[in-house]
Design an enzyme around this catalytic site. Structure first.
Site, PDB file in Angstrom:
ATOM      1  N   ARG A  54       0.822  -1.210   0.000  1.00 20.21           N
ATOM      2  CA  ARG A  54       0.000   0.000   0.000  1.00 20.21           C
ATOM      3  C   ARG A  54       0.860   1.267   0.000  1.00 20.21           C
ATOM      4  O   ARG A  54       2.031   1.238   0.382  1.00 20.21           O
ATOM      5  CB  ARG A  54      -0.939   0.031   1.205  1.00 20.21           C
ATOM      6  CG  ARG A  54      -0.243   0.177   2.566  1.00 20.21           C
ATOM      7  CD  ARG A  54      -0.293   1.595   3.109  1.00 20.21           C
ATOM      8  NE  ARG A  54       0.436   1.767   4.354  1.00 20.21           N
ATOM      9  CZ  ARG A  54       1.684   2.160   4.426  1.00 20.21           C
ATOM     10  NH1 ARG A  54       2.387   2.406   3.345  1.00 20.21           N
ATOM     11  NH2 ARG A  54       2.290   2.303   5.609  1.00 20.21           N
ATOM     12  N   GLY A 191      11.132  -3.055   3.131  1.00 21.58           N
ATOM     13  CA  GLY A 191      11.738  -1.983   3.922  1.00 21.58           C
ATOM     14  C   GLY A 191      11.676  -0.615   3.265  1.00 21.58           C
ATOM     15  O   GLY A 191      12.534   0.233   3.517  1.00 21.58           O
ATOM     16  N   SER A 195       4.751  -1.448   2.842  1.00 16.68           N
ATOM     17  CA  SER A 195       4.087  -2.477   3.650  1.00 16.68           C
ATOM     18  C   SER A 195       4.175  -3.875   3.074  1.00 16.68           C
ATOM     19  O   SER A 195       3.178  -4.602   2.995  1.00 16.68           O
ATOM     20  CB  SER A 195       2.614  -2.111   3.867  1.00 16.68           C
ATOM     21  OG  SER A 195       2.541  -1.117   4.799  1.00 16.68           O
ATOM     22  N   ASP A 244      -2.170  -0.475   7.392  1.00 16.04           N
ATOM     23  CA  ASP A 244      -1.509  -1.240   6.329  1.00 16.04           C
ATOM     24  C   ASP A 244      -2.323  -2.479   5.950  1.00 16.04           C
ATOM     25  O   ASP A 244      -2.538  -2.761   4.763  1.00 16.04           O
ATOM     26  CB  ASP A 244      -0.111  -1.674   6.786  1.00 16.04           C
ATOM     27  CG  ASP A 244       0.707  -0.496   7.294  1.00 16.04           C
ATOM     28  OD1 ASP A 244       0.298   0.652   7.026  1.00 16.04           O
ATOM     29  OD2 ASP A 244       1.728  -0.717   7.944  1.00 16.04           O
ATOM     30  N   TYR A 297       9.438   6.618  15.990  1.00 14.76           N
ATOM     31  CA  TYR A 297       8.025   6.202  15.942  1.00 14.76           C
ATOM     32  C   TYR A 297       7.375   6.131  17.335  1.00 14.76           C
ATOM     33  O   TYR A 297       6.342   6.761  17.578  1.00 14.76           O
ATOM     34  CB  TYR A 297       7.913   4.848  15.223  1.00 14.76           C
ATOM     35  CG  TYR A 297       6.491   4.502  14.820  1.00 14.76           C
ATOM     36  CD1 TYR A 297       5.977   4.921  13.597  1.00 14.76           C
ATOM     37  CD2 TYR A 297       5.658   3.788  15.670  1.00 14.76           C
ATOM     38  CE1 TYR A 297       4.671   4.616  13.220  1.00 14.76           C
ATOM     39  CE2 TYR A 297       4.356   3.482  15.299  1.00 14.76           C
ATOM     40  CZ  TYR A 297       3.875   3.892  14.084  1.00 14.76           C
ATOM     41  OH  TYR A 297       2.585   3.605  13.716  1.00 14.76           O
TER      42      TYR A 297
END
Ligand code: NG1
Length: 544
Positions: A54, A191, A195, A244, A297
């Protein structure tokens, strides 16, 4: 509702891609996979599960604040060919045995068998007159997944786990998963923020469901598959927001998907103007999310959650001391959103009210600044705890006990500005898509994408110099708008380009970005490619 539909099962590639040109582009890959499967296992596959990667068109870092996002599946995908084997009569333990191979030579064969293991659980006494705890031994399916290193078969095992634990009750001695052979082939770069991991887990879940005859299970909707896939991916050590997997499963050709997570998962296809093409460009900067999580994150997740609590208190929104309230919930409570209402674009309220309520909270973000904060440099840990109204112990327990973060200052004000303004941009983007096709529509969508990138860079600090260079180059090369896609700090950007401009756009991008200059052929088309919103996961059933 798109999430309530069953998983599509096709027997013809034309129906699957719904477009002859796209079918022809992909047919060779499917044929090669079938031939390769026959060569390795001596028979044809019975099913091929397909799960796409995606891109997120707009709505970055707001899924964990429970705001709606607008991703779509790309044409690139993971294909998993599989066929059950008849278990040898005298080999009871071979039930459920899997032989998994990958067409990519760097991934070696893996064989595994799930086991039933006794698992001890503590249960409270059954009635109030019987206080205390009883130890209960229950059987659960078990597969070894090594999360200390990245192994391709871990994603296959993760998919299997969900199928075993949701569709084969361990206590039922007749519930025996079939032994099977599988062959995986993918053209999604790993990576790079597309996704590929979610696609692997969704594809594997579907392959095991198909081979075990569970696809027609009445409860198996696309939404249910998303829930199982999110759970499954956690087994590989990733705590993702759900965007995702939802995009990989529920997407429809020609549409981006407006996905909301609150009050419940819902997905509404939103058509892009027919001339709009999305071009993906990989900065070729690899963001190691697992390593950087404590200052990237995960830190953003904590800053976002703490900011929501402080603003909730400031706005007089009710919340209890043990609640990790999200910005979306604060907005809902402020607008007195009714629970249990049909989830639509505005969740449990009219879209216009949702926008007003987000704006109301956005107007208050100055309240997240520290006593002496001038330029959004953030607040210290002590000041953050003070603003939260919790004791240090309660704060640590609620916000820091489950996640490792590292920072001198917590940038609550700038993170809030991004999250709330991005939530509004997503709603705006999907409203503009309703206006149909025109130059102005494409320009307006592009402007929102540019603003989103600026906010990711300036307020959320999740871009990097290469992504800024690439998005700027895209704008100069004729894109209406361009922004990073996915978590950021590297990976890809997505640009909105008019159909008739795509060829010249790709050439300018190749010539203008230093890291593309030496790339040719497959390596170049993996790093820079045009895509249209594509269909979500499905199963192809072989009939001959
Ligand atoms: P990536 O790293 O691009 O797959 C991550 C999260 C998403 C979302 C985006 C930011 C995972 C697996 N996915 O996407 O849920 O939060 O960042 O919008 O962590």
């Amino acid at each position: 509702m798109a999430a309530e539909l069953p998983i599509p099962i096709y027997t013809n590639l034309n129906d699957l891609y719904a477009n002859l040109g796209t079918t022809l582009n992909h047919a060779e890959r499917w044929n090669t996979l079938v031939e390769e499967f026959e060569k390795r296992y001596g028979r044809k596959p019975e099913y091929i599960a397909r799960a796409p990667g995606r891109i997120n068109v707009i709505g970055e870092h707001i899924d964990y604040a429970l705001f709606g996002v607008l991703p779509t599946a790309v044409e690139r995908d993971i294909l998993i060919a599989c066929a059950p084997r008849s278990p040898a009569k005298d080999k009871e333990e071979a039930y459920g045995e899997v032989v998994a191979n990958n067409t990519h030579p760097k991934y070696t064969e893996s064989q595994f068998v799930p086991e039933k293991k006794a698992h001890s659980s503590m249960f409270k006494g059954i009635s109030d007159s019987e206080p205390g705890e009883d130890v209960v031994h229950v059987e659960q399916w078990h597969l070894d997944i090594d999360t200390s290193q990245l192994r391709w078969e871990s994603y296959i095992k993760a998919g299997y786990y969900g199928v075993l634990n949701n569709f084969f009750a361990p206590a039922d001695t007749d519930a025996k998963p079939v032994p099977m052979d599988m062959l995986v082939s993918g053209n999604l770069p790993s990576g790079s923020g597309l996704s590929s991991s979610a696609a692997m887990v969704v594809g594997s879940t579907l392959a095991f469901l198909a081979a075990n005859g569970k696809l027609e299970d009445a409860n198996l909707t696309k939404g249910r598959l998303v829930e199982i896939a999110v759970e499954n991916e956690k087994r590989v050590g990733v705590n993702s927001g759900g965007m995702d997997q939802a995009a990989s499963v529920i997407s429809q050709p020609g549409s981006v998907l407006y996905i909301t997570f609150y009050p419940k998962l819902s997905a509404t296809p939103t058509s892009l103007p027919p001339r709009a093409v999305l071009v993906v460009a990989n900065s070729l900067v690899v963001a190691d999310k697992a390593v950087s999580a404590k200052w990237c994150y995960n830190l953003r997740v904590v800053e976002t959650l703490v900011g929501a609590r402080i603003l909730a208190r400031h706005l007089g929104v009710k919340l209890d001391d043990k609640e990790k309230v999200t910005y979306r919930e604060v907005v809902g409570r402020l607008a007195e959103e009714k629970k249990g209402e049909e989830a639509g674009k505005g969740g449990g309220m009219e879209e216009s009210r949702l926008k007003e309520a987000i704006q109301l909270v956005l107007n208050e973000v100055d309240h997240l600044k520290g006593r002496d904060e001038k330029d959004g440099e953030g607040v210290s840990m002590e000041e953050m705890i003070e603003l939260s109204g919790l004791t240090a112990d309660a704060f640590n327990e609620l916000y820091l006990s489950w996640v490792e973060v590292e920072a001198d200052n917590f940038k609550l004000y700038r993170r809030a500005k991004h999250v709330l303004s991005e939530a509004l941009r997503v709603l705006e983007f999907s409203d503009i898509c309703q206006k149909g096709e025109s130059e102005t529509v494409l320009q307006e969508l592009g402007t929102l994408m540019n603003e989103s990138h600026k906010s990711c860079n300036d307020e959320f600090d999740c871009s990097c110099p290469e992504l800024n260079e690439l998005t700027e180059l895209a704008r100069q090369s004729g894109a209406y708008g361009s922004r990073l896609t996915g978590a950021g700090w590297g990976g890809c950007c997505v640009s909105l380009v008019a159909e008739d401009e795509v060829e010249s756009f790709l050439q300018k991008m190749k010539a203008g970005y230093g890291r593309f200059k030496d790339l040719e052929g497959e390596a170049l088309s993996e790093a820079l490619f045009a895509t249209r919103p594509s269909s979500g996961a499905c199963v192809f059933k072989y009939t001959e």
